[in-house]
Design an enzyme around this catalytic site. Structure first.
Site, short mmCIF file in Angstrom:
data_model
loop_
_atom_site.label_atom_id
_atom_site.label_comp_id
_atom_site.label_asym_id
_atom_site.label_seq_id
_atom_site.Cartn_x
_atom_site.Cartn_y
_atom_site.Cartn_z
N HIS A 150 54.31 45.60 58.11
CA HIS A 150 55.78 45.19 57.41
C HIS A 150 56.96 46.16 57.58
CE1 HIS A 150 57.92 43.28 54.22
NE2 HIS A 150 58.22 44.29 53.88
N ILE A 166 51.65 33.42 54.36
CA ILE A 166 50.88 33.88 53.41
C ILE A 166 49.51 33.52 53.19
CG2 ILE A 166 50.64 34.75 51.09
CD1 ILE A 166 53.74 35.14 51.15
N LEU A 167 48.34 34.30 53.40
CA LEU A 167 47.24 33.93 53.39
C LEU A 167 46.66 33.84 52.11
CD1 LEU A 167 45.88 36.03 56.40
CD2 LEU A 167 46.11 33.77 56.41
N GLY A 196 55.77 38.67 69.56
CA GLY A 196 54.72 39.34 69.69
C GLY A 196 54.91 40.69 70.33
N THR A 197 56.01 41.47 69.95
CA THR A 197 56.34 42.61 70.51
C THR A 197 55.25 43.73 69.88
OG1 THR A 197 57.79 43.34 68.86
CG2 THR A 197 58.90 42.29 70.74
N ASN A 198 54.71 43.44 68.74
CA ASN A 198 53.59 44.20 68.18
C ASN A 198 52.36 43.92 68.76
OD1 ASN A 198 54.60 45.90 65.87
ND2 ASN A 198 55.50 44.29 65.34
N MET A 238 53.82 34.74 60.03
CA MET A 238 54.67 34.42 59.18
C MET A 238 54.09 33.30 58.08
SD MET A 238 57.04 36.37 59.63
CE MET A 238 57.90 37.41 60.70
N ASN A 280 48.15 44.53 57.99
CA ASN A 280 49.48 43.84 57.97
C ASN A 280 50.51 45.08 58.45
OD1 ASN A 280 51.69 41.84 58.31
ND2 ASN A 280 52.15 42.69 56.27
C1 GAR Z 1 57.99 42.66 62.95
O1 GAR Z 1 59.21 43.13 62.78
C2 GAR Z 1 57.04 42.48 61.88
O2 GAR Z 1 57.05 43.59 61.13
C3 GAR Z 1 57.41 41.34 60.98
O3 GAR Z 1 57.89 40.49 61.87
C4 GAR Z 1 58.33 40.98 63.14
C5 GAR Z 1 57.43 40.12 64.09
O4 GAR Z 1 57.75 40.65 65.26
N1 GAR Z 1 56.73 40.92 60.00
C6 GAR Z 1 57.02 40.68 58.76
O5 GAR Z 1 58.19 40.81 58.32
C7 GAR Z 1 55.75 40.27 57.80
N2 GAR Z 1 56.11 40.18 56.36
P1 GAR Z 1 57.06 40.80 66.65
O6 GAR Z 1 56.63 39.04 66.64
O7 GAR Z 1 57.79 40.87 67.72
O8 GAR Z 1 55.65 41.62 66.77
#
Ligand code: GAR
Length: 202
Positions: A112, A95-96, A14-16, A93, A110
């Site tokens: 990526h 796919i919808l 969940g850093t994003n 993670m 999203n």
């Molecule tokens: C992030 O790097 C995001 O871009 C990627 O998973 C990580 C989640 O990190 N998403 C994908 O690869 C989707 N195809 P987070 O939980 O720390 O945000």
């Protein structure tokens, strides 16, 4: 203008999500409010981040449902109950399906961790994306925020940011650089761009 309600869907660290929460606090996101965090993994640290910021959290597990459709129906039920206008996939993670996407057409975005159309689509998620970039030997990678449509990573691009690959990078080091220099910046920016448009119509 009325703010829209945003849900963030997560599966991991969940850093994003944290970047989105911080951006709302800083006023970078001002056309919407993060009202709900939904995880498909009960152990996701993202849930703790939501809790620490007094954001409602829900866990929906695929294994609790007979079919993907039932799982998505449960997800949609939660989102409708919370009157969600926009969905941000932040490390979600799963796919919808077209069924889910049809319910929130042009309202799902999203992030990526690559420059689409490179290293994207089915099987390209998380660290795998950076492994593939390093294996190919690209000198520049980055992140992309896009609308979600029926094609995995195939929806309209909203923002992209490039990040350099350096000699000696490991997938973990590259992942961190892409997050710091691209994802955590463009995901909040793109969220505000879309939220502002939806708020105009609310
Ligand atoms: C992030 O790097 C995001 O871009 C990627 O998973 C990580 C989640 O990190 N998403 C994908 O690869 C989707 N195809 P987070 O939980 O720390 O945000």
């Amino acid at each position: 203008m009325k703010k829209i309600n945003i849900a963030v869907l997560v599966s991991g660290g969940g850093t994003n999500l944290q970047a989105l929460i911080d951006a709302e606090k800083a006023g970078i996101i001002h056309s919407g409010t993060i009202k709900l965090v939904v995880s498909n993994n009960k152990d996701a640290y993202a849930l703790t981040r939501a809790k620490n910021n007094n954001i409602e959290q829900r866990v929906v597990l695929r294994r609790d449902y007979e079919s993907s459709r039932d799982f998505e129906a449960a997800l949609i039920g939660i989102l409708k109950d919370a009157e969600i206008d926009m969905i941000v996939l932040a490390g979600f993670m799963s796919i919808l399906s077209p069924y889910f996407i049809g319910e929130y057409r042009d309202r799902i975005i999203n992030v990526h961790p690559a420059l689409i159309p490179s290293f994207c689509g089915k099987g390209f998620y998380g660290l795998h994306v950076h492994e593939a970039a390093l294996e190919y030997g690209v000198k520049v990678t980055g992140a992309t925020v896009h609308f979600v449509n029926e094609i995995p990573d195939g929806g309209k691009i909203i923002l992209q940011k490039a990040v350099e690959v350096r000699d000696g990078d490991t997938p973990e080091i590259l992942q961190r650089r892409v997050m710091e220099q691209a994802e955590w910046i463009i995901l909040p920016q793109a969220t505000e761009l879309v939220a502002a448009e939806l708020a105009e119509r609310k």
